[in-house]
Motif scaffolding. Sequence first.
Motif, PDB file in Angstrom:
ATOM      1  N   ILE A  75      -0.219 -43.317 -47.446  1.00 17.80           N
ATOM      2  CA  ILE A  75       0.726 -43.315 -46.316  1.00 17.80           C
ATOM      3  C   ILE A  75       0.935 -41.875 -45.812  1.00 17.80           C
ATOM      4  CG2 ILE A  75       3.075 -43.828 -45.644  1.00 17.80           C
ATOM      5  CD1 ILE A  75       1.282 -46.272 -45.959  1.00 17.80           C
ATOM      6  N   GLU A  76       0.992 -40.924 -46.738  1.00 12.27           N
ATOM      7  CA  GLU A  76       1.183 -39.511 -46.341  1.00 12.27           C
ATOM      8  C   GLU A  76      -0.026 -38.998 -45.565  1.00 12.27           C
ATOM      9  OE1 GLU A  76       1.542 -35.258 -48.714  1.00 12.27           O
ATOM     10  OE2 GLU A  76       2.508 -37.041 -49.576  1.00 12.27           O
ATOM     11  N   ARG A  77      -1.239 -39.355 -45.983  1.00 12.40           N
ATOM     12  CA  ARG A  77      -2.432 -38.918 -45.257  1.00 12.40           C
ATOM     13  C   ARG A  77      -2.455 -39.491 -43.845  1.00 12.40           C
ATOM     14  NH1 ARG A  77      -6.873 -40.290 -49.987  1.00 12.40           N
ATOM     15  NH2 ARG A  77      -6.053 -38.863 -51.601  1.00 12.40           N
ATOM     16  N   GLY A  78      -2.117 -40.743 -43.730  1.00 12.78           N
ATOM     17  CA  GLY A  78      -2.089 -41.352 -42.399  1.00 12.78           C
ATOM     18  C   GLY A  78      -1.051 -40.694 -41.491  1.00 12.78           C
ATOM     19  N   LEU A  79       0.091 -40.331 -42.069  1.00 10.03           N
ATOM     20  CA  LEU A  79       1.122 -39.670 -41.252  1.00 10.03           C
ATOM     21  C   LEU A  79       0.649 -38.302 -40.756  1.00 10.03           C
ATOM     22  CD1 LEU A  79       4.047 -39.595 -40.201  1.00 10.03           C
ATOM     23  CD2 LEU A  79       4.691 -38.560 -42.385  1.00 10.03           C
TER      24      LEU A  79
END
Length: 446
Positions: free
Chosen positions: A430-434
């Motif tokens: 989720i952090e990479r996508g953000l």
Amino acid sequence: MSTEARRAPVPPRPATPPPAPESEAARAGEDAQSDAPRPPRSRISDALLPPPEPVRIPPPPSGPPAPPAAKSPAPAGNPAPRPAGPPAQTTAPTTAPAPPTGSAPAPVEITTRLRPVPSAPVEITTRLRPVPPAPAGAVPRVPPRPSAPPSLPVPPRPPLRSPGSLPAPPPYPWGGQRPETPQETTTRLRPVPSRHHPFRVAAALACVVLGLGLIGGAATGSWLTGDSAADPAARDTFATARGLWHSVPVDTLFPRTLAGDGAGPGGADREWTRIGVAPDSGCSGTLDPLLLGTLRPVGCARVLRATYVDATSSNVTTVGLVFTQADALAMDTLRTRFRNESLGERADLMPRTFPVKGTVAGGFGDAQRASWTVNVLTEAPVVVFAVSGFADGRKVPAPQPVDKAMAKGATTAPAQSGLGHEAKGIADRIERGLRKTVSARTAASQ
């Protein structure tokens, strides 16, 4: 008229002597005499009488007058014989003969002749009077010097010396004492003792405290709201990321499926499916009160949450995004605090779950929390958290943070079941996508 008179011989005219040099006054007299009208004369008179002699005015004598010459008496009875013929012409008379009656008067001098006055030398300087020498033992008086103007600097006074260290006065040629010095034209300042006023001291202390408070408030406000002089690129990134919670589709922030290659224990692959998304909400009531107080310096704005299940439907995980109002400096300060104080390992700061009714995560509550992670980002004003547990709803009496649950050789239930890997793997995806979404939106806005 008789015939003898007509035949009488006309005597010849005597030769006229050459004119002598005349002065200016004599010439002026001759001019005046020539200009004067003459009485009428007949031809017989012109023939018989000699021509009139010009009037000559002798020049004034330059020396003293000569005494009159003594006249020798003529012998009585023997008058001087008169020579025959026309009288011989002698020196010119001093005065002109009186003109006949009826003629114009002779010119008379009407001005006074100036007598030359010999010039005498005049003194134009003052004679110096000799000054008698001063008597022995007398003290010469030195006139006081004029005081210096106010604009001129006053020379520093020499330091005081003891009487024994003073040099002997130099000998003076007049044998007297030291000349008098000019009097002082300034007033010496007297020192004024300082007075202690308790009210002034208290007022000064109050001003100091107030000044420190204002400085601290300004620093805190700059830390909370961000410094306008920060990097323009960082300001653009944070401004873009701060509004993603309402401008980006939910499938972009929380994809329906997540692929966790090598995210399981021993590098095993994992795959997670989204089973529910919570509506965006505020921070109060969504986060634990103690965790909310920890995030208060960065200003919690909005919280987004979603719940995932693994492929075996044995583990459930809730992942969340906390959007803050801070800048890069405030987020970096918060991240440093979490790392230095180990706030991510405290069980009282564990995030809450999002149970989804009607699914395997319907019974996922606070008692079922087994492992968790909290990561403060510095590239965006976002805090990413994830918490995992068992899908069958069993309680976990001793939950562990992901670092301890993923440690090698750990034998606890969260470690043996791989719940630490579950929470860590989903939070990282989720952090990479953000980050990818923030970079794309920031590039598009420029």
